[in-house]
Design an enzyme around this catalytic site. Structure first.
Site, PDB file in Angstrom:
ATOM      1  N   GLY A   5      88.293  63.551 119.775  1.00  0.00           N
ATOM      2  CA  GLY A   5      88.563  64.970 119.850  1.00  0.00           C
ATOM      3  C   GLY A   5      87.883  65.742 118.736  1.00  0.00           C
ATOM      4  N   HIS A 162      95.039  63.300 111.839  1.00  0.00           N
ATOM      5  CA  HIS A 162      95.586  64.232 112.820  1.00  0.00           C
ATOM      6  C   HIS A 162      96.736  65.033 112.231  1.00  0.00           C
ATOM      7  CE1 HIS A 162      93.573  61.288 115.537  1.00  0.00           C
ATOM      8  NE2 HIS A 162      93.207  62.409 116.119  1.00  0.00           N
ATOM      9  N   CYS A 358      87.054  81.244  80.832  1.00  0.00           N
ATOM     10  CA  CYS A 358      86.859  81.586  79.419  1.00  0.00           C
ATOM     11  C   CYS A 358      87.966  80.996  78.551  1.00  0.00           C
ATOM     12  CB  CYS A 358      86.799  83.095  79.253  1.00  0.00           C
ATOM     13  SG  CYS A 358      86.475  83.631  77.550  1.00  0.00           S
ATOM     14  N   THR A 401      77.620  79.856  78.892  1.00  0.00           N
ATOM     15  CA  THR A 401      77.093  80.994  78.141  1.00  0.00           C
ATOM     16  C   THR A 401      77.823  81.179  76.821  1.00  0.00           C
ATOM     17  OG1 THR A 401      76.481  82.094  80.199  1.00  0.00           O
ATOM     18  CG2 THR A 401      76.642  83.466  78.227  1.00  0.00           C
ATOM     19  N   THR A 453      81.462  92.855  75.898  1.00  0.00           N
ATOM     20  CA  THR A 453      81.224  91.429  75.681  1.00  0.00           C
ATOM     21  C   THR A 453      81.777  91.061  74.306  1.00  0.00           C
ATOM     22  OG1 THR A 453      79.088  91.664  74.553  1.00  0.00           O
ATOM     23  CG2 THR A 453      79.061  91.604  76.990  1.00  0.00           C
ATOM     24  N   ASP A 512      87.824  92.598  77.801  1.00  0.00           N
ATOM     25  CA  ASP A 512      86.877  91.496  78.025  1.00  0.00           C
ATOM     26  C   ASP A 512      87.452  90.222  77.419  1.00  0.00           C
ATOM     27  OD1 ASP A 512      84.080  90.471  78.675  1.00  0.00           O
ATOM     28  OD2 ASP A 512      84.313  89.952  76.559  1.00  0.00           O
TER      29      ASP A 512
END
Length: 527
Positions: A5, A162, A358, A401, A453, A512
């Site tokens: 199926g 299933h 972060c 970063t 930032t 931020d």
């Protein structure tokens, strides 16, 4: 010929399989009719067996001269269904079935006889074991969301494909390494009379298949493969091939299954050779559902680590001492502990303003720094070296970063400290070195305040501390706090927040998260 199926894609359509209705199966037998014969392979589920079996019998009735040229193989590889529970219906067919498809299909493609293909399919089906596990059940597209029967701290072991409930519910959820060892033990046990289906003896060669039940990312699946390889090593099993991906899913079930194919032992005349099994697995099929796999055993972990042969000695930073060595370490420890405590708040901010990592990134760096303090790699008698250690932690542990920004900044700070003629790092030396570090950081980022930032509070702090010659630390920290708070009303100009709708960030009044992390560090250095 294989089939079943829908809801288990890429099985079976992705392997050029057939449908589920008896008429569809019978039409499939007609389409692949040939002089050598046909082997039908199905999972051990009542619907599959009945529909494919009926089609086989109808075909035999209509083509009596070919009745002995259609063979039927039923695969039941689920070790979660014990002999007592499955005494009538037998074990369920799970992802191990696709190994039977692949090995038998490759031999048929090479021109193997009907008996050869049938025998290798039967042998393979008798030497595979599979067990699945999941954090929840599936959601059928287009229907109301399913209310799972599992709590947040529960996981099911022994899931079928299933949406059946598992063999057992485990709480709390064990670490992945322990969970996988538990699953492997269920497959290779020779002491459990209810589940010892495959004759493992220890120190066995196997083929490993890690199957995505539909709801896992490639990243998560890769982690599971790595942990499973480690678990096989612990149990003395050697994987000569590793296959991973979605082979037989259960719609979007958030789980996976592990399959082990026990390879023939040397001298076993009743079995095909290991080389034959592996070569049939390695044959590259021209079908959309089969995942790429290496035709080589996975390399040992030790061989993947390249040892450095460099003999050159790295020069060490100048030995510079803090005015108060104990206070130097104490303030770094305070800042690290504060970052760990602030992780939930910073993570919440980043879930709105960024990609949600972060807080966890800063926490990981802080925890690593605390370990370095305990190892005396960060101490007040070697300030420049300690700052360089923090730079290395930022690069290696934090990553991404923010890790790169912190690493560049602290590397520049270490360089700035070493330009002083003094052997003691006083406030004046700190102020000059911090300005050097910020100028160095600006070489690599276009972010300038106000930018929403981490440079906003960092710049505010360093500008203030430099103006005072290092003497007015409290004023500089207040300037940083003010700059971090001000990011709530700023439009992002750099970083991931720049991709978020500006008005949304202002409406949410979310600062931020990177700037908030700098604020937390500076406040606790002042404390």
């Amino acid at each position: 010929m294989c089939g079943g199926g829908s809801g288990h894609e890429p099985a079976h359509a992705g392997f050029v399989g057939e449908g589920m209705l008896t008429s569809q199966v019978r039409r499939g037998i007609d389409l692949i009719d040939n002089e050598k014969g046909t082997v039908i392979i199905v999972k051990n589920y009542t619907g599959d067996v009945l529909n494919f079996g009926l089609a086989k019998e109808q075909y035999a009735a209509m083509h009596s001269e070919k009745a002995n040229r259609v063979k039927f193989v039923i695969v039941g590889d689920d070790v979660a269904v014990g002999r007592t529970q499955g005494k009538i219906v037998g074990r369920r067919g799970l992802a191990g079935t696709v190994l039977v498809y692949k090995i038998a299909g490759a031999l048929a493609h090479r021109g193997g006889s009907l008996d050869e293909v049938y025998k290798i399919a039967e042998w393979t089906s008798q030497n595979i074991a599979t067990v699945g596990t999941s954090l929840g059940h599936v959601h059928v597209p287009g229907t109301a969301p399913l209310e799972t029967n599992l709590g947040q701290s529960e996981i099911e072991i022994g899931m079928g494909i299933h949406n059946e409930s598992g063999h057992q519910t485990v709480s709390p959820i064990p670490p992945l390494s322990q969970l996988i060892l538990r699953l492997i033990d269920m497959m290779i046990s020779t002491s459990d009379p209810d589940r010892s289906f495959v004759p493992f003896k220890g120190q066995d060669d196997v083929v490993l298949l890690v199957n995505n039940l539909g709801g896992l990312s490639e990243l998560e699946l890769g982690a599971i493969v790595g942990q499973t390889r480690d678990a096989l090593d612990v149990r003395g099993l050697k994987a000569l091939r590793v296959l991973a991906g979605s082979f037989m899913s259960s719609l979007n079930m958030p789980g996976f299954s592990i399959t082990l194919l026990l390879l023939p032992r040397e001298g076993d005349a009743s079995a095909p050779s290991t080389q034959q099994i592996l070569s049939l697995l390695d044959d590259k099929p021209d079908v959309p559902g089969w995942k790429w796999s290496s035709a080589q055993p996975p390399a040992a972990k030790a061989s993947q680590i390249i040892q450095s042969t460099a003999t050159a000695q790295q020069s060490k930073p100048r030995i510079l001492k803090a005015v108060d060595p104990d206070a130097f370490v104490k303030k770094i420890r305070q800042a690290a502990n504060a970052l760990i405590k602030a992780e939930p708040d910073i993570t919440r901010m980043d879930l709105i303003a960024g990609d949600g990592d972060c807080g966890l990134t800063l926490k990981a760096g802080a925890e690593a720094i605390l370990k370095k303090i305990d190892q005396n790699a960060i101490n007040g008698n070697d300030v420049a070296g300690s700052v360089m250690t923090i730079s290395q932690v930022s690069e290696e542990i934090m990553g991404g970063t923010s890790g790169a920004l912190y690493s560049i900044f602290f590397s520049g700070l270490s360089q700035g400290l070493q330009t002083t003629s003094s052997d003691v790092v006083d406030p004046r030396v700190w102020a000059q070195a911090l300005r050097t570090a910020l100028d160095n950081l600006y070489t690599y980022t276009r972010a300038r305040p106000p930018s929403r930032t981490l440079v906003d509070p960092l710049d505010a702090f360093i500008t203030a501390i430099s103006a005072s010659g290092g003497e007015r630390l409290a004023d500089a920290v207040r300037a940083a706090d003010k700059a971090a708070e001000a990011t709530k009303d700023l439009e992002a100009k750099a970083g991931r927040s720049a991709y978020v709708e500006g008005d949304k960030l202002k409406q949410e009044q979310v600062p931020d998260p990177g700037a908030w992390g700098v604020k937390v560090i500076l406040e606790n250095i002042l404390a």
